[in-house]
Design an enzyme around this catalytic site. Structure first.
Site, PDB file in Angstrom:
ATOM      1  N   SER A   1       0.836  -1.204   0.000  1.00 14.61           N
ATOM      2  CA  SER A   1       0.000   0.000   0.000  1.00 14.61           C
ATOM      3  C   SER A   1       0.866   1.247   0.000  1.00 14.61           C
ATOM      4  CB  SER A   1      -0.891   0.010   1.247  1.00 14.61           C
ATOM      5  OG  SER A   1      -1.571   1.239   1.393  1.00 14.61           O
TER       6      SER A   1
ATOM      7  N   TYR B   1      -1.950  -0.429  10.222  1.00 15.33           N
ATOM      8  CA  TYR B   1      -2.003  -0.851   8.820  1.00 15.33           C
ATOM      9  C   TYR B   1      -0.762  -0.399   8.066  1.00 15.33           C
ATOM     10  CZ  TYR B   1      -3.670  -1.346   4.015  1.00 15.33           C
ATOM     11  OH  TYR B   1      -3.798  -1.674   2.685  1.00 15.33           O
TER      12      TYR B   1
ATOM     13  N   LYS C   1       2.094  -2.837   6.348  1.00 17.28           N
ATOM     14  CA  LYS C   1       2.368  -2.816   4.912  1.00 17.28           C
ATOM     15  C   LYS C   1       3.830  -2.481   4.632  1.00 17.28           C
ATOM     16  CE  LYS C   1      -1.478  -4.210   3.224  1.00 17.28           C
ATOM     17  NZ  LYS C   1      -1.531  -5.492   2.485  1.00 17.28           N
TER      18      LYS C   1
END
Length: 258
Positions: free
Chosen positions: A140, A153, A157
């Site tokens: 991401s 998150y 990533k």
């Protein structure tokens, strides 16, 4: 590489579902794995229009045994394994000063540990087959951005980016290429839930205006969709040069600037 045996994790919806359908349309035999078995089975029905060998796997990737069982079940059902596409992810949103151990643990287990364990299991199978293979991680733009309310998150990533490099080096002697795809803002149910949470934390009730402001940050001036990103996954699995490994494919409309 038509007719390849491919496992897609997180395949019940969003990018995973689009990737599974696109790979099946190219003639691949696809195992669609997800915690949502019913959703995975619905995607398999679409895949079977092109490949009758496709099937669904129900799996909880947060468990210690889930990732390995998923890979082994896929290889058994498909008659081998040529590619692993890891789309499954957890994306918690919470204030940086109010983190929960539960959110961090869920993100680390699914986004990082499951990816590593599945890579190793797929690597063992591909090594034994002796015909190489492809592993694709979905990373991401968040991995390279400062996102205080999305810290778990984003951090996981970034770990996936690191894992891509490590796996690529470890598996290169066996002809297994490992790459990652970084999508931009992509309209999926997960993206919408995330933005709703961002808006609440920002005290915003005008979700449409909030999303429009986020879209305006993209240099190309638009969001992407699962089908556009699935085409990139198909390219990485089937068409990318064999010499391409340890690479991070940035397809974010300019949001993530290399």
């Amino acid at each position: 590489m038509a007719g390849r045996a491919v496992l897609v994790s997180g395949g019940a919806g969003g990018l995973g579902a689009a990737a599974a359908r696109a790979l099946a349309a190219r003639g691949c035999r696809v195992a669609v794995a997800d915690r949502d078995l019913e959703g995975a089975e619905a995607v398999v029905l679409d895949c079977r229009r092109f490949s009758s060998a496709s099937f669904a796997i129900g799996v909880d990737l947060a468990t210690a045994e889930g990732p390995v069982r998923m890979v082994e079940e896929a290889a058994e059902g498909l008659g081998g394994l040529d590619a692993l596409v890891h789309c499954a992810a957890i994306a918690p949103v919470e204030p940086f000063l109010e983190p929960t151990a539960e959110a961090w643990e869920a993100a680390l287990l699914v986004n990082v540990r499951a990816c590593a364990l599945a890579d190793a299991a797929a690597g063992r199978i591909m090594k034994a087959q002796g015909r190489g293979g492809r592993i694709v991680h979905v990373t991401s733009a968040a991995a390279r951005m400062a996102l205080p309310d999305y810290a778990a998150y984003a951090a996981t990533k970034a770990a996936v980016d690191s894992l891509t490099r490590s796996a690529a080096v470890a598996l290169a002697p066996f002809g297994i290429a490992v790459t990652s795809l970084s999508p931009g803002m992509m309209d999926t149910p997960l993206q919408l839930r995330t933005e709703e949470a961002f808006a609440r934390l920002a005290g915003r009730s005008d979700l449409d205006a909030f999303r429009a402001e986020r879209t305006a940050r993209i240099p190309l001036g638009r969001r992407t969709d699962p089908e556009e990103m699935a085409a990139m996954i198909v390219w990485l699995v089937l068409d990318a040069p064999a010499y391409m490994t340890a690479a991070r494919l940035n397809v974010t409309g300019g949001l993530d600037k290399d």
